[in-house]
Enzyme design. Structure first.
Site, PDB file in Angstrom:
ATOM      1  N   ARG A   1     -19.119  -9.843   9.992  1.00 14.00           N
ATOM      2  CA  ARG A   1     -18.299  -8.641   9.809  1.00 14.00           C
ATOM      3  C   ARG A   1     -17.965  -8.020  11.169  1.00 14.00           C
ATOM      4  NH1 ARG A   1     -20.415  -3.882   8.831  1.00 14.00           N
ATOM      5  NH2 ARG A   1     -22.218  -4.739   7.743  1.00 14.00           N
TER       6      ARG A   1
ATOM      7  N   ASP B   1       4.499  -0.658  13.120  1.00 14.57           N
ATOM      8  CA  ASP B   1       4.363  -1.832  12.258  1.00 14.57           C
ATOM      9  C   ASP B   1       5.486  -2.793  12.652  1.00 14.57           C
ATOM     10  OD1 ASP B   1       4.605  -3.720  10.219  1.00 14.57           O
ATOM     11  OD2 ASP B   1       4.058  -2.313   8.637  1.00 14.57           O
TER      12      ASP B   1
HETATM   13  C1  PLP Z   1       6.378  -3.944   6.663  1.00 12.99           C
HETATM   14  C2  PLP Z   1       5.093  -4.220   5.958  1.00 12.99           C
HETATM   15  N1  PLP Z   1       3.946  -3.722   6.438  1.00 12.99           N
HETATM   16  C3  PLP Z   1       2.767  -3.950   5.833  1.00 12.99           C
HETATM   17  C4  PLP Z   1       2.677  -4.688   4.677  1.00 12.99           C
HETATM   18  C5  PLP Z   1       1.341  -4.892   4.028  1.00 12.99           C
HETATM   19  O1  PLP Z   1       0.843  -6.141   4.287  1.00 12.99           O
HETATM   20  P1  PLP Z   1      -0.290  -6.854   3.406  1.00 12.99           P
HETATM   21  O2  PLP Z   1       0.321  -7.204   2.100  1.00 12.99           O
HETATM   22  O3  PLP Z   1      -0.714  -8.002   4.249  1.00 12.99           O
HETATM   23  O4  PLP Z   1      -1.382  -5.827   3.238  1.00 12.99           O
HETATM   24  C6  PLP Z   1       3.839  -5.243   4.137  1.00 12.99           C
HETATM   25  C7  PLP Z   1       3.775  -6.045   2.902  1.00 12.99           C
HETATM   26  O5  PLP Z   1       4.760  -6.426   2.331  1.00 12.99           O
HETATM   27  C8  PLP Z   1       5.078  -4.999   4.794  1.00 12.99           C
HETATM   28  O6  PLP Z   1       6.243  -5.492   4.313  1.00 12.99           O
END
Ligand code: PLP
Length: 391
Positions: A52, A178
């Site tokens: 972990r 992101d």
């Molecule tokens: C832009 C974006 N960020 C985060 C995520 C979340 O990712 P995960 O499904 O791997 O948790 C997604 C999932 O579709 C996404 O499109």
């Protein structure tokens, strides 16, 4: 019979290095003085002693993600949402403010709208493309962190990252982005002023629609370790088998993305004049609302493998087209070798009421394509057939 001497089955170390990292399917590692010193010194962040906290297969995947970003460190998490939530909860506490984009992935929207406020964190929302609004909100609220998607899901709008990061840094806030849609093939946010990049490795990074994983990437080693401590206490670590699949997928990241981005640009250009399509959303199209300086700064080369088609006839038509596709697969998610198609209104953004979807820039009739490796001809023929059949 007397048991054989020694511990059975534990001599497995190869004399030479394997070309591919082994899957270290072990929860724990033999302790020695170095491990004890790290446990007692840093809380066990650096040595390999319990999976972990760290595992060599997971670290092999993290090292590849860091390399793609040209970054000091990456760490892997159990999903993209674990990467986002763990990072934000590390940076923010009760009484703090987050200034965040309005245009984000549906579950991130829930995190920002429901879960963070429940922890006493104020969340102020801004349109991702509206730089004056970012500047006003950041100067006015003096947030601890600022959050957006480099290329938003599913509007495909671009965050003017360098200027927003500059505004964030002026008030001492951390800039978190992101980068799932843009990927490090098209955008390296740390070079544009971001402090932390969070990504769903489930998508283009792993690239085969066979593993759920996340990544947090930063040049700030102290910040990296703060997030790592939350991965440890919240438990959102990645399993070594999953990490191996991410590592394996990353072996072909650049060639997959080159092909997918090229096809996406070609499909977008063809579909822009297709009867039945009211418009196309693709950051490489000249009529994209962020074309010009913002697109050139944020996506200086290829413009990604995500394409939005807005169908005449609204969501019902988009759904009908989706149902008739034979090459593209009707499925949520993105970033696989196969083209995936979905309509946000009933999947990634089903939890937003129609008015909120409109306010977030998700028009009725939007069909989202995650372009895979099938090639332009096959995909254009598939779309044309489906659109014509629903005319
Ligand atoms: C832009 C974006 N960020 C985060 C995520 C979340 O990712 P995960 O499904 O791997 O948790 C997604 C999932 O579709 C996404 O499109």
């Amino acid at each position: 019979m007397t048991p054989a001497p020694g511990r059975p089955g534990r001599r497995h170390t190869a004399r030479t290095s394997p070309v591919v990292p082994p899957i270290y399917q072990t929860t724990t590692f033999e302790l020695d003085d170095t491990a004890y010193a790290d446990i007692q010194g840093t809380g066990g962040l650096h040595e390999t002693w319990y999976s972990r906290f760290g595992n060599p297969t997971v670290e092999a995947a993290a090292a590849e993600v860091a390399r793609l970003h040209g970054a000091a460190r990456s760490l892997m998490t159990s999903s993209g949402m674990a990467a986002i939530a763990t990072t934000l909860v590390t940076l923010l506490g009760s009484g703090d403010t987050l200034v965040a984009a309005r245009q984000v992935y549906g579950d991130t929207d829930d995190l920002l709208g429901r879960d963070l406020p429940a922890l006493g964190i104020e969340v102020v929302r801004v349109d991702t493309f509206d730089l004056p609004a970012w500047r006003r909100a950041i100067a006015g609220h003096r947030p601890a962190a600022v959050y957006g998607e480099t290329l938003s899901n599913p509007q495909l709008r671009l965050l003017p990252l360098p200027a927003v990061a500059e505004a964030a840094h002026q008030v001492g806030a951390r800039m978190v982005v992101d980068n799932t849609f843009a990927t490090p093939y098209c955008t390296r946010p740390l070079e544009l002023g971001a402090d932390v990049v969070v990504e769903s490795a489930t998508k283009f990074l792993a690239g085969h629609s066979d593993v759920v994983a996340g990544a947090v990437t930063s040049d700030d080693v102290e910040l990296h370790e703060q997030v790592q401590r939350r991965v440890i206490t919240f438990g959102g670590c990645l399993d070594p088998h999953a990490a191996f699949l991410v590592w394996r997928g990353l072996r072909t990241f650049e060639v997959r993305l080159a092909r997918a981005c090229q096809t996406a640009a070609a499909v977008a250009a063809v579909m822009a004049t297709e009867p039945g399509v009211s418009h196309v959303r693709y950051p490489g199209q000249p009529d994209h609302p962020d074309a010009g300086a913002v697109a050139e700064a944020v996506m200086p080369g290829p413009r990604g493998a995500m394409v939005g088609l807005v169908l005449e006839g609204g969501d019902a038509r988009a759904l009908a087209v989706l149902r008739r596709l034979e090459v593209a697969v009707e499925a949520t998610s993105l970033g696989g070798v196969e083209t995936l198609a979905s309509v946000p209104f009933n999947s990634s953004h089903f939890n937003m009421p129609p008015r909120q979807r409109l306010e977030a820039g998700i028009p009725p009739g939007l069909l989202r394509l995650s372009v895979g490796l099938e090639g332009t001809e096959a995909l254009v023929a598939d779309l044309r057939r489906a659109i014509a059949a629903t005319a």
